[in-house]
Design a protein around this motif. Structure first.
Motif, mmCIF file in Angstrom:
data_model
loop_
_atom_site.group_PDB
_atom_site.id
_atom_site.type_symbol
_atom_site.label_atom_id
_atom_site.label_comp_id
_atom_site.label_asym_id
_atom_site.label_seq_id
_atom_site.Cartn_x
_atom_site.Cartn_y
_atom_site.Cartn_z
ATOM 1 N N TYR A 142 0.660 -1.099 -0.085
ATOM 2 C CA TYR A 142 0.088 0.070 -0.142
ATOM 3 C C TYR A 142 0.660 1.233 -0.018
ATOM 4 C CZ TYR A 142 -4.070 -2.819 1.061
ATOM 5 O OH TYR A 142 -4.999 -3.946 1.075
ATOM 6 N N LYS A 143 1.764 1.382 0.697
ATOM 7 C CA LYS A 143 2.923 2.334 0.792
ATOM 8 C C LYS A 143 3.165 2.517 -0.905
ATOM 9 C CE LYS A 143 4.422 1.804 5.458
ATOM 10 N NZ LYS A 143 5.694 1.274 6.522
ATOM 11 N N ASP A 144 3.909 1.467 -1.481
ATOM 12 C CA ASP A 144 4.251 1.634 -2.683
ATOM 13 C C ASP A 144 3.173 2.327 -3.762
ATOM 14 O OD1 ASP A 144 6.694 1.015 -1.910
ATOM 15 O OD2 ASP A 144 6.673 -0.893 -2.614
ATOM 16 N N TYR A 145 2.061 1.752 -3.519
ATOM 17 C CA TYR A 145 0.657 2.066 -4.247
ATOM 18 C C TYR A 145 0.709 3.799 -3.967
ATOM 19 C CZ TYR A 145 -3.788 3.098 -5.776
ATOM 20 O OH TYR A 145 -4.989 3.713 -6.329
ATOM 21 N N PHE A 146 0.695 4.262 -2.915
ATOM 22 C CA PHE A 146 0.559 5.497 -2.841
ATOM 23 C C PHE A 146 1.970 6.229 -3.324
ATOM 24 C CE2 PHE A 146 -2.100 4.332 0.836
ATOM 25 C CZ PHE A 146 -3.413 4.608 0.144
ATOM 26 N N SER A 147 3.137 5.873 -3.411
ATOM 27 C CA SER A 147 4.412 6.249 -3.908
ATOM 28 C C SER A 147 4.666 6.011 -5.394
ATOM 29 C CB SER A 147 5.513 5.678 -3.333
ATOM 30 O OG SER A 147 5.575 6.000 -1.856
ATOM 31 N N GLN A 148 3.297 5.367 -6.237
ATOM 32 C CA GLN A 148 3.142 5.377 -7.369
ATOM 33 C C GLN A 148 4.148 4.357 -8.077
ATOM 34 O OE1 GLN A 148 2.968 9.628 -8.808
ATOM 35 N NE2 GLN A 148 0.954 8.834 -9.565
ATOM 36 N N LYS A 149 4.702 3.466 -7.197
ATOM 37 C CA LYS A 149 5.166 2.313 -7.672
ATOM 38 C C LYS A 149 4.573 1.339 -8.733
ATOM 39 C CE LYS A 149 9.216 3.083 -5.287
ATOM 40 N NZ LYS A 149 10.548 3.432 -5.791
ATOM 41 N N ARG A 150 5.059 1.145 -9.924
ATOM 42 C CA ARG A 150 4.232 0.494 -10.768
ATOM 43 C C ARG A 150 3.863 -0.897 -10.492
ATOM 44 N NH1 ARG A 150 6.487 0.891 -16.622
ATOM 45 N NH2 ARG A 150 5.417 2.850 -16.748
ATOM 46 N N TYR A 151 4.547 -1.605 -9.703
ATOM 47 C CA TYR A 151 4.049 -3.140 -9.767
ATOM 48 C C TYR A 151 2.917 -3.072 -8.721
ATOM 49 C CZ TYR A 151 5.343 -3.133 -4.493
ATOM 50 O OH TYR A 151 5.178 -2.843 -3.123
ATOM 51 N N ALA A 152 2.507 -1.999 -7.905
ATOM 52 C CA ALA A 152 1.633 -1.987 -7.182
ATOM 53 C C ALA A 152 0.139 -1.483 -7.621
ATOM 54 C CB ALA A 152 1.778 -0.986 -5.835
ATOM 55 N N PHE A 153 0.194 -1.135 -9.033
ATOM 56 C CA PHE A 153 -1.041 -0.838 -9.877
ATOM 57 C C PHE A 153 -1.246 -1.563 -11.138
ATOM 58 C CE2 PHE A 153 1.662 2.901 -10.324
ATOM 59 C CZ PHE A 153 1.509 3.134 -11.497
ATOM 60 N N CYS A 154 -0.182 -2.358 -11.731
ATOM 61 C CA CYS A 154 -0.229 -2.632 -12.976
ATOM 62 C C CYS A 154 -0.302 -4.180 -12.878
ATOM 63 C CB CYS A 154 0.770 -2.241 -13.820
ATOM 64 S SG CYS A 154 0.704 -0.555 -14.256
ATOM 65 N N ILE A 155 -1.114 -4.830 -13.726
ATOM 66 C CA ILE A 155 -1.135 -6.262 -13.532
ATOM 67 C C ILE A 155 -0.184 -7.069 -14.505
ATOM 68 C CG2 ILE A 155 -2.590 -6.566 -15.668
ATOM 69 C CD1 ILE A 155 -4.312 -8.666 -14.157
ATOM 70 N N TRP A 156 0.412 -6.136 -15.296
ATOM 71 C CA TRP A 156 1.596 -6.884 -16.371
ATOM 72 C C TRP A 156 2.813 -6.772 -15.419
ATOM 73 C CZ3 TRP A 156 4.444 -2.705 -17.065
ATOM 74 C CH2 TRP A 156 3.897 -1.365 -17.156
ATOM 75 N N GLY A 157 3.784 -7.464 -16.091
ATOM 76 C CA GLY A 157 5.265 -7.615 -15.691
ATOM 77 C C GLY A 157 5.227 -8.458 -14.481
ATOM 78 N N LYS A 158 4.145 -9.485 -14.274
ATOM 79 C CA LYS A 158 4.155 -10.444 -13.306
ATOM 80 C C LYS A 158 3.960 -11.914 -13.486
ATOM 81 C CE LYS A 158 2.180 -6.636 -10.227
ATOM 82 N NZ LYS A 158 2.373 -5.567 -11.198
ATOM 83 N N LEU A 159 4.380 -12.461 -12.496
ATOM 84 C CA LEU A 159 4.091 -13.935 -12.797
ATOM 85 C C LEU A 159 3.351 -14.265 -11.534
ATOM 86 C CD1 LEU A 159 4.653 -16.466 -14.641
ATOM 87 C CD2 LEU A 159 6.508 -16.990 -13.011
ATOM 88 N N PHE A 160 2.037 -14.834 -12.054
ATOM 89 C CA PHE A 160 1.142 -15.419 -10.968
ATOM 90 C C PHE A 160 0.903 -16.809 -10.753
ATOM 91 C CE2 PHE A 160 -0.330 -11.335 -12.825
ATOM 92 C CZ PHE A 160 -0.887 -10.627 -11.819
ATOM 93 N N LYS A 161 0.726 -17.130 -9.638
ATOM 94 C CA LYS A 161 0.158 -18.451 -9.233
ATOM 95 C C LYS A 161 -1.193 -18.693 -9.732
ATOM 96 C CE LYS A 161 3.443 -20.214 -5.859
ATOM 97 N NZ LYS A 161 3.453 -20.791 -4.404
ATOM 98 N N ARG A 162 -1.489 -19.875 -10.697
ATOM 99 C CA ARG A 162 -3.047 -20.078 -11.257
ATOM 100 C C ARG A 162 -3.941 -20.324 -9.902
ATOM 101 N NH1 ARG A 162 -5.234 -21.629 -15.790
ATOM 102 N NH2 ARG A 162 -7.389 -22.795 -15.370
#
Length: 309
Positions: A142-162
């Motif tokens: 949440y801190k990174d979301y408020f600091s506009q870190k991209r990983y905290a608001f974009c779905i791409w650039g990630k590997l998820f567990k199904r």
């Protein structure tokens, strides 16, 4: 034949100019054990011709009437067979070692999600990138979301567990929809791995939704921030004031944007905010005024807007 280890899900709409580069970057991966699910969300250009020009057994192409990017991603997830999932937008590309590095990190360490950095076609004023680290405390996200870190608001650039994505809700929205999804997912994670490696290549599309502001965006962004700020205000005292200030700004933006065409309700936001917080800034006081006198406030905002134009 067994299931692929990774499902690459690519939703797109009218991406004729860039979808070929996207597909080629995925088929050129050093890691080979994946399926590529191409989801044409009702395109009216020749993107389908481009997609069908590729001859590779790993490609699965689907066309449907336009339903929006969020529901299209959900459809791709339901079709997919992989143990791991990654989402790539049709305008973007990935580096040849993208899947290799992400899968290796996941398989060797059993993280719940891997998030990498990105390269960009434009420069940003804010620090949207992150360093190598492991997060085990969701408040840091949440801190990174408020600091506009991209990983905290974009779905791409990630590997998820199904298996962790299975019961995640994909909202019927076209703006901030991916933030809804990933924050539901983050709440389920024991650990979150951030990589400084920039394996995702983001293309800023001047014709995309990010550059074409409309009323629905204001409403959808407010819904998103009500969800995220509500979590912070209720659970993390150290983030309460930051979340409240973020929510006030977003409520004011929604009211300002929507007041020119119709009334809008922002009452859900008031339920989360302390009155003294609202009184501390002009935006908050205007919101209070709207709650008490909506018609007068809308007239006031129209004058305010035209003066600023």
């Amino acid at each position: 034949m067994g299931f692929p280890l990774v499902s690459v899900i690519v939703p797109f709409y009218n991406a004729e100019k860039n979808i070929g580069k996207c597909i080629q970057s995925i088929l050129s991966q050093e890691f080979k054990d994946f399926e590529l699910i191409l989801l044409n969300d009702g395109s009216t250009d020749d993107a389908e011709i481009v997609c069908k020009s590729f001859n590779d057994d790993r490609i699965k192409y689907f066309y449907h009437d336009n339903i929006g990017v969020s529901l299209t991603r959900r459809k791709g997830l339901l079709i997919s067979k992989g143990k791991y999932i990654t989402f790539i937008d049709g305008d973007d590309t990935v580096r040849p070692d993208y899947l290799k590095i992400m899968v290796k990190e996941m398989e060797n360490n059993d993280y719940d999600i891997i998030c990498c950095n990105s390269s960009d076609s434009i420069k940003y004023d804010t620090d949207i990138y992150h360093k190598d680290m492991i997060i085990t405390d969701i408040s840091s996200v949440y801190k990174d979301y408020f600091s506009q870190k991209r990983y905290a608001f974009c779905i791409w650039g990630k590997l998820f567990k199904r298996n962790l994505l299975a019961d995640i809700s994909f909202p019927d929205m076209s703006y901030a929809e991916d933030t809804f999804v990933i924050h539901q997912y983050f709440k389920k994670c024991r650990n979150i791995r951030l990589l400084s490696y920039a394996g995702y290549i983001y293309r800023d599309n001047p014709e995309g939704i990010m550059h074409n502001e409309n009323d629905s965006q204001a409403e959808e962004l407010l819904k998103c921030n009500l969800f995220i700020c509500g979590e912070c205000i209720g659970k993390f005292p150290e983030l309460k004031e930051t979340a409240e200030q973020k929510l006030i700004s977003n409520m004011f933006y929604a009211l300002l944007r929507l007041s020119f065409n119709r009334k809008t309700s922002i009452n859900n936001g008031f339920e989360l905010l302390d009155k003294h917080i609202l009184n501390r800034k002009l935006k908050g006081r205007i919101l209070i005024m709207y709650k008490k006198h909506p018609e007068f406030t809308i007239k006031f905002l129209k004058k305010f807007y035209h003066k600023k134009k």
